[in-house]
Write a protein that holds these residues in place. Structure first.
Motif, PDB file in Angstrom:
ATOM      1  N   UNK A 139       0.772  -1.048  -0.092  1.00 53.43           N
ATOM      2  CA  UNK A 139       0.078  -0.053   0.159  1.00 53.43           C
ATOM      3  C   UNK A 139       0.595   1.498   0.255  1.00 53.43           C
ATOM      4  N   UNK A 140       1.637   1.668  -0.176  1.00 55.00           N
ATOM      5  CA  UNK A 140       3.036   2.399   0.339  1.00 55.00           C
ATOM      6  C   UNK A 140       3.203   3.015  -1.006  1.00 55.00           C
ATOM      7  N   UNK A 141       2.600   2.329  -2.095  1.00 52.75           N
ATOM      8  CA  UNK A 141       2.804   2.708  -3.330  1.00 52.75           C
ATOM      9  C   UNK A 141       1.363   3.761  -3.857  1.00 52.75           C
ATOM     10  N   UNK A 142       0.082   2.814  -3.237  1.00 48.98           N
ATOM     11  CA  UNK A 142      -1.170   3.528  -4.184  1.00 48.98           C
ATOM     12  C   UNK A 142      -1.171   5.529  -3.225  1.00 48.98           C
ATOM     13  N   UNK A 143      -2.051   6.250  -3.924  1.00 48.41           N
ATOM     14  CA  UNK A 143      -1.980   7.039  -4.575  1.00 48.41           C
ATOM     15  C   UNK A 143      -3.207   7.770  -3.321  1.00 48.41           C
ATOM     16  N   UNK A 144      -3.528   7.695  -2.898  1.00 49.18           N
ATOM     17  CA  UNK A 144      -4.428   7.875  -1.475  1.00 49.18           C
ATOM     18  C   UNK A 144      -5.407   8.914  -2.381  1.00 49.18           C
ATOM     19  N   UNK A 145      -4.543  10.126  -2.531  1.00 49.61           N
ATOM     20  CA  UNK A 145      -5.351  11.548  -3.006  1.00 49.61           C
ATOM     21  C   UNK A 145      -6.416  11.345  -4.235  1.00 49.61           C
ATOM     22  N   UNK A 146      -5.733  10.807  -5.163  1.00 49.08           N
ATOM     23  CA  UNK A 146      -6.116  10.068  -6.343  1.00 49.08           C
ATOM     24  C   UNK A 146      -7.624   9.178  -6.087  1.00 49.08           C
ATOM     25  N   UNK A 147      -7.578   8.333  -5.241  1.00 46.89           N
ATOM     26  CA  UNK A 147      -8.232   7.034  -4.544  1.00 46.89           C
ATOM     27  C   UNK A 147      -9.440   8.059  -3.895  1.00 46.89           C
ATOM     28  N   UNK A 148      -9.080   8.804  -2.626  1.00 52.01           N
ATOM     29  CA  UNK A 148     -10.176   9.353  -2.327  1.00 52.01           C
ATOM     30  C   UNK A 148     -11.605   9.916  -2.660  1.00 52.01           C
ATOM     31  N   UNK A 149     -10.468  11.021  -3.920  1.00 50.89           N
ATOM     32  CA  UNK A 149     -10.805  11.657  -5.271  1.00 50.89           C
ATOM     33  C   UNK A 149     -12.081  10.460  -5.420  1.00 50.89           C
ATOM     34  N   UNK A 150     -11.772  10.034  -6.509  1.00 46.70           N
ATOM     35  CA  UNK A 150     -12.546   9.157  -6.959  1.00 46.70           C
ATOM     36  C   UNK A 150     -13.631   8.492  -6.537  1.00 46.70           C
TER      37      UNK A 150
END
Length: 260
Positions: A139-150
């Motif tokens: 999960x360290x590579x997850x783009x959280x901002x992108x996922x939360x926005x979606x």
């Protein structure tokens, strides 16, 4: 809503990650200072808290508010061995990311189970599968901002479908309501997304089907309030509030033990 057990904290199957990975700052919430990566003095060899039953009285109310949404046991299971057996820095860094992904799963599960979301159910289920997949890889590579926005786009649509069209006075997104006197107020189906309700008086208020995602309910008086069907309420939010036996909360949540 029926909640998957994977989204509920299970301390018995976790390596006490929140007691090690997180920073404590001596305050009204924590009786001690503790650096990230340093085990709490109350953490036992079996990874359980030695003062779990008296945390509030011992000066650790912050611990009773925190909820990992099941991220702790997920990471512990994926790792297989604890931070005591091998360096845990990567596991500690992954905890806040996994927690946010599990929080998104909590919201999506709530949305997917609402009858009113039938028009977007396929999209909700697809998003659920996608986010769940993210939790099964590093999960360290997850783009959280992108996922939360979606995900947020779907949650906003969910809110609109469930709450329906409301008057302007019920559109209180991000409102500063700190200490507000709203006892017995009609806030049913209100948009309180991200509202600041710290120490607000909501005793006896009608919050049925209100959108409370991200609302700050610290020390908010919810005695006698009705949160039946409220959208996107989390365990952390109700744990941080004040309530009593007459407070009605969503069926997915556990009644806080400090409520009288």
């Amino acid at each position: 809503m029926p909640v998957p057990e994977t989204l509920r904290a299970d301390c018995g199957n976790c390596f006490g990650l929140c007691c090690v990975a997180l920073t404590f700052a001596r305050s009204a919430d924590f009786a001690i200072d503790k650096a990230a990566g340093e085990p709490c003095v109350n953490l036992q060899d079996d990874y359980r808290c030695g003062i779990h039953q008296k945390l509030r009285g011992a000066g650790f109310p912050g611990c009773t508010v925190y909820d990992c949404f099941g991220a702790g046991q997920k990471l512990s299971k994926l790792a297989g061995v604890s931070w005591r057996e091998q360096p845990g820095q990567e596991m500690f860094a992954a905890l806040p990311i996994m927690r946010q992904l599990h929080e998104l799963l909590w919201y999506l599960t709530d949305a997917e189970q609402r009858p009113e979301t039938a028009p977007i159910r396929a999209e909700l289920r697809q998003s659920l599968r996608h986010v769940e997949g993210l939790t099964l890889q590093p999960v360290l590579d997850v783009d959280l901002a992108k996922e939360r926005s979606s995900v947020n786009e779907l949650l906003v649509r969910t809110s609109e479908l469930v709450r329906g069209k409301q008057s302007k006075k019920k559109e209180r997104r991000g409102a500063d309501l700190v200490g507000a006197r709203l006892g017995k107020a009609d806030l049913s189906r209100a948009n309180l997304r991200g509202a600041y309700l710290i120490a607000a008086d909501l005793a006896g208020a009608d919050l049925r089907l209100a959108d409370l995602i991200g609302a700050d309910l610290r020390d908010c008086d919810l005695r006698g309030a009705d949160l039946t069907g409220a959208l996107f309420v989390t365990q952390s939010q109700v744990n941080a509030a004040q309530g009593d036996s007459s407070t009605r909360i969503p069926a997915s949540l556990l009644r806080p033990t400090h409520w009288q």
